[in-house]
Design a protein around this motif. Structure first.
Motif, mmCIF file in Angstrom:
data_model
loop_
_atom_site.group_PDB
_atom_site.id
_atom_site.type_symbol
_atom_site.label_atom_id
_atom_site.label_comp_id
_atom_site.label_asym_id
_atom_site.label_seq_id
_atom_site.Cartn_x
_atom_site.Cartn_y
_atom_site.Cartn_z
ATOM 1 N N THR A 47 -8.627 1.022 -2.889
ATOM 2 C CA THR A 47 -8.390 1.470 -1.519
ATOM 3 C C THR A 47 -7.800 0.335 -0.678
ATOM 4 O OG1 THR A 47 -10.679 0.920 -0.927
ATOM 5 C CG2 THR A 47 -10.219 3.200 -1.563
ATOM 6 N N ALA A 48 -6.814 0.684 0.170
ATOM 7 C CA ALA A 48 -6.145 -0.304 1.006
ATOM 8 C C ALA A 48 -6.772 -0.397 2.393
ATOM 9 C CB ALA A 48 -4.658 0.043 1.136
ATOM 10 N N GLU A 49 -7.711 0.484 2.672
ATOM 11 C CA GLU A 49 -8.354 0.526 3.985
ATOM 12 C C GLU A 49 -9.698 1.228 3.866
ATOM 13 O OE1 GLU A 49 -5.504 2.688 6.251
ATOM 14 O OE2 GLU A 49 -5.911 4.592 5.271
ATOM 15 N N ASP A 50 -10.547 1.050 4.871
ATOM 16 C CA ASP A 50 -11.788 1.825 4.935
ATOM 17 C C ASP A 50 -11.428 3.300 5.116
ATOM 18 O OD1 ASP A 50 -13.259 -0.508 4.794
ATOM 19 O OD2 ASP A 50 -13.533 -0.661 6.966
ATOM 20 N N ILE A 51 -12.195 4.169 4.494
ATOM 21 C CA ILE A 51 -11.961 5.607 4.626
ATOM 22 C C ILE A 51 -13.164 6.224 5.324
ATOM 23 C CG2 ILE A 51 -11.484 7.770 3.417
ATOM 24 C CD1 ILE A 51 -10.320 6.129 1.125
ATOM 25 N N PHE A 52 -12.895 6.992 6.376
ATOM 26 C CA PHE A 52 -13.955 7.590 7.180
ATOM 27 C C PHE A 52 -13.920 9.113 7.086
ATOM 28 C CE2 PHE A 52 -12.974 3.483 8.980
ATOM 29 C CZ PHE A 52 -14.215 2.940 9.260
ATOM 30 N N SER A 53 -15.082 9.718 7.250
ATOM 31 C CA SER A 53 -15.174 11.176 7.235
ATOM 32 C C SER A 53 -14.641 11.748 8.544
ATOM 33 C CB SER A 53 -16.632 11.614 7.039
ATOM 34 O OG SER A 53 -16.748 13.010 7.135
ATOM 35 N N GLU A 54 -13.854 12.810 8.428
ATOM 36 C CA GLU A 54 -13.327 13.479 9.621
ATOM 37 C C GLU A 54 -14.162 14.702 9.989
ATOM 38 O OE1 GLU A 54 -9.226 14.307 9.026
ATOM 39 O OE2 GLU A 54 -8.662 12.195 8.768
ATOM 40 N N LEU A 55 -15.225 14.939 9.256
ATOM 41 C CA LEU A 55 -16.067 16.101 9.536
ATOM 42 C C LEU A 55 -17.511 15.816 9.186
ATOM 43 C CD1 LEU A 55 -16.510 17.131 6.423
ATOM 44 C CD2 LEU A 55 -14.376 18.325 6.793
ATOM 45 N N ILE A 90 -1.235 8.229 -1.463
ATOM 46 C CA ILE A 90 -1.102 9.064 -2.654
ATOM 47 C C ILE A 90 -2.106 10.216 -2.619
ATOM 48 C CG2 ILE A 90 -0.278 7.148 -4.077
ATOM 49 C CD1 ILE A 90 -3.064 6.999 -5.330
ATOM 50 N N SER A 91 -1.850 11.206 -3.450
ATOM 51 C CA SER A 91 -2.741 12.354 -3.554
ATOM 52 C C SER A 91 -4.097 11.938 -4.111
ATOM 53 C CB SER A 91 -2.109 13.413 -4.465
ATOM 54 O OG SER A 91 -3.061 14.373 -4.878
ATOM 55 N N LEU A 92 -5.148 12.571 -3.629
ATOM 56 C CA LEU A 92 -6.489 12.297 -4.150
ATOM 57 C C LEU A 92 -6.536 12.526 -5.657
ATOM 58 C CD1 LEU A 92 -9.472 11.621 -3.534
ATOM 59 C CD2 LEU A 92 -9.857 14.070 -3.226
ATOM 60 N N ARG A 93 -5.819 13.530 -6.135
ATOM 61 C CA ARG A 93 -5.806 13.846 -7.573
ATOM 62 C C ARG A 93 -5.312 12.664 -8.416
ATOM 63 N NH1 ARG A 93 -6.031 19.313 -8.943
ATOM 64 N NH2 ARG A 93 -5.931 20.784 -7.207
ATOM 65 N N ASN A 94 -4.428 11.854 -7.839
ATOM 66 C CA ASN A 94 -3.817 10.751 -8.592
ATOM 67 C C ASN A 94 -4.427 9.397 -8.268
ATOM 68 O OD1 ASN A 94 -1.932 12.578 -9.720
ATOM 69 N ND2 ASN A 94 -0.611 12.391 -7.927
ATOM 70 N N SER A 95 -5.552 9.385 -7.561
ATOM 71 C CA SER A 95 -6.082 8.117 -7.058
ATOM 72 C C SER A 95 -7.126 7.460 -7.946
ATOM 73 C CB SER A 95 -6.695 8.342 -5.664
ATOM 74 O OG SER A 95 -7.852 9.172 -5.746
ATOM 75 N N ILE A 96 -7.533 8.117 -9.033
ATOM 76 C CA ILE A 96 -8.571 7.543 -9.887
ATOM 77 C C ILE A 96 -8.135 6.166 -10.407
ATOM 78 C CG2 ILE A 96 -7.728 8.658 -11.998
ATOM 79 C CD1 ILE A 96 -11.417 8.356 -11.114
ATOM 80 N N GLY A 97 -9.010 5.172 -10.278
ATOM 81 C CA GLY A 97 -8.718 3.834 -10.753
ATOM 82 C C GLY A 97 -7.958 2.965 -9.769
ATOM 83 N N ARG A 98 -7.466 3.558 -8.685
ATOM 84 C CA ARG A 98 -6.713 2.784 -7.705
ATOM 85 C C ARG A 98 -7.661 2.072 -6.733
ATOM 86 N NH1 ARG A 98 -1.215 4.642 -7.648
ATOM 87 N NH2 ARG A 98 -0.853 3.132 -5.973
ATOM 88 N N ALA A 102 0.844 -1.201 0.000
ATOM 89 C CA ALA A 102 0.000 0.000 0.000
ATOM 90 C C ALA A 102 0.877 1.248 0.000
ATOM 91 C CB ALA A 102 -0.913 0.006 1.218
ATOM 92 N N GLU A 103 0.327 2.332 -0.498
ATOM 93 C CA GLU A 103 1.035 3.610 -0.489
ATOM 94 C C GLU A 103 0.017 4.743 -0.336
ATOM 95 O OE1 GLU A 103 3.037 4.520 -4.131
ATOM 96 O OE2 GLU A 103 1.409 3.745 -5.402
ATOM 97 N N VAL A 120 -5.165 9.431 0.054
ATOM 98 C CA VAL A 120 -5.796 8.138 0.318
ATOM 99 C C VAL A 120 -4.741 7.039 0.248
ATOM 100 C CG1 VAL A 120 -8.119 8.729 -0.456
ATOM 101 C CG2 VAL A 120 -6.454 7.976 -2.117
ATOM 102 N N ARG A 121 -4.916 6.035 1.099
ATOM 103 C CA ARG A 121 -4.002 4.891 1.080
ATOM 104 C C ARG A 121 -4.581 3.840 0.125
ATOM 105 N NH1 ARG A 121 0.222 3.932 3.871
ATOM 106 N NH2 ARG A 121 -0.287 5.576 5.380
ATOM 107 N N THR A 122 -3.815 3.568 -0.922
ATOM 108 C CA THR A 122 -4.282 2.627 -1.945
ATOM 109 C C THR A 122 -3.243 1.528 -2.167
ATOM 110 O OG1 THR A 122 -3.300 3.823 -3.816
ATOM 111 C CG2 THR A 122 -5.516 4.486 -3.128
ATOM 112 N N LEU A 123 -3.695 0.430 -2.767
ATOM 113 C CA LEU A 123 -2.783 -0.640 -3.133
ATOM 114 C C LEU A 123 -1.962 -0.212 -4.340
ATOM 115 C CD1 LEU A 123 -5.166 -3.739 -2.856
ATOM 116 C CD2 LEU A 123 -3.613 -2.828 -1.122
ATOM 117 N N MET A 124 -0.688 -0.562 -4.342
ATOM 118 C CA MET A 124 0.151 -0.269 -5.500
ATOM 119 C C MET A 124 -0.305 -1.137 -6.665
ATOM 120 S SD MET A 124 3.897 0.080 -3.651
ATOM 121 C CE MET A 124 4.678 0.682 -5.151
#
Length: 235
Positions: free
Chosen positions: A35-43, A25-33, A22-23, A167-171
């Motif tokens: 996710t390596a973990e659940d993502i939760f809202s901080e607000l 990466i910027s949200l801008r570069n995450s399309i098609g990747r 996993a790595e 976001v943390r995504t799989l390589m």
């Protein structure tokens, strides 16, 4: 000769053995990747009560159909306005609601006359109408995206709205594609006699890329065992 079902089983078993890293990466570069973990809202979203319409904001009272304009609230330029009985302020879509207001009347339902506004004939209003409440769309710590989800444009919208910058995504898995056949030639070659273009090479590359893989090798091999072995080793 390996059958399709056997080959599919082998590939599936080998894929299950993989342990991609996993790595972050910027949200801008995450399309098609993936996710390596659940993502939760901080607000919370919205982060405050706001207007769902362009119009006026008032404190609701029964049987009041006209108001005196005492100010204006635009999106991104909030200033608290104290609305008393019979007062109104112009408000834009998305603008923060004043603490003293609880009802938004759309601009098409009112008429202006100097600094007075009137409810159009036969229009009825109710308290809290056209108000988007704080946390209506998202609450803090709500799951936005589950682990192992492929990120699409709609996910980008959701994550950006929640202020998620990374976001943390799989390589991506690396893939090599080899087309085999004595008759195959690359598309930059000239067709002679019974040669044909290796169209499957490009198709499978495209499918792999579309699945989020990173194609790092492609080649064409004759139907010669030693050459095929050499191409696989090179890959």
């Amino acid at each position: 000769m390996v059958s399709f079902d056997e080959a599919h089983k082998i590939v599936k078993e080998k894929l299950c053995e993989l342990n991609p890293q996993a790595e972050l990466i910027s949200l801008r570069n995450s399309i098609g990747r993936i996710t390596a973990e659940d993502i939760f809202s901080e607000l919370e979203l919205p982060g405050f009560d706001n207007s769902a319409m362009d119009g006026i904001v008032v404190k609701f009272y029964e049987n009041i159909r006209s108001w005196k304009m005492i100010g204006e609230i635009s999106a991104g330029n909030f200033k608290e306005i104290k609305l008393l009985k019979g007062d109104a302020a112009a408000i834009m879509t998305g603008a923060r609601m004043p603490d003293s207001g609880n009802t938004v009347i759309p601009i098409e339902d009112i008429e202006y006359e100097c600094k007075e506004v009137y409810l159009r004939k036969d229009v009825l209003i109710k308290p809290f109408q056209n108000v988007r409440k704080k946390g209506q769309d998202l609450i803090k710590n709500e799951k936005l995206i589950a682990k192992h989800t492929r990120i699409t444009a709609k996910h980008i919208l959701l994550l950006a709205s929640a202020g998620v910058a990374e976001v943390r995504t799989l390589m991506p898995l690396k893939a090599g594609v080899i087309a085999t056949g004595d008759e195959l030639i690359d598309i930059d070659s000239e067709v002679i006699n019974d040669n044909v273009y290796a169209s499957n090479l490009y198709t499978i590359e495209a499918l792999a890329n579309d699945a989020g893989m990173d194609c790092v090798y492609s080649s064409i091999s004759k139907d010669i065992k030693s050459e095929i072995k050499e191409k696989i080793t090179a890959a």
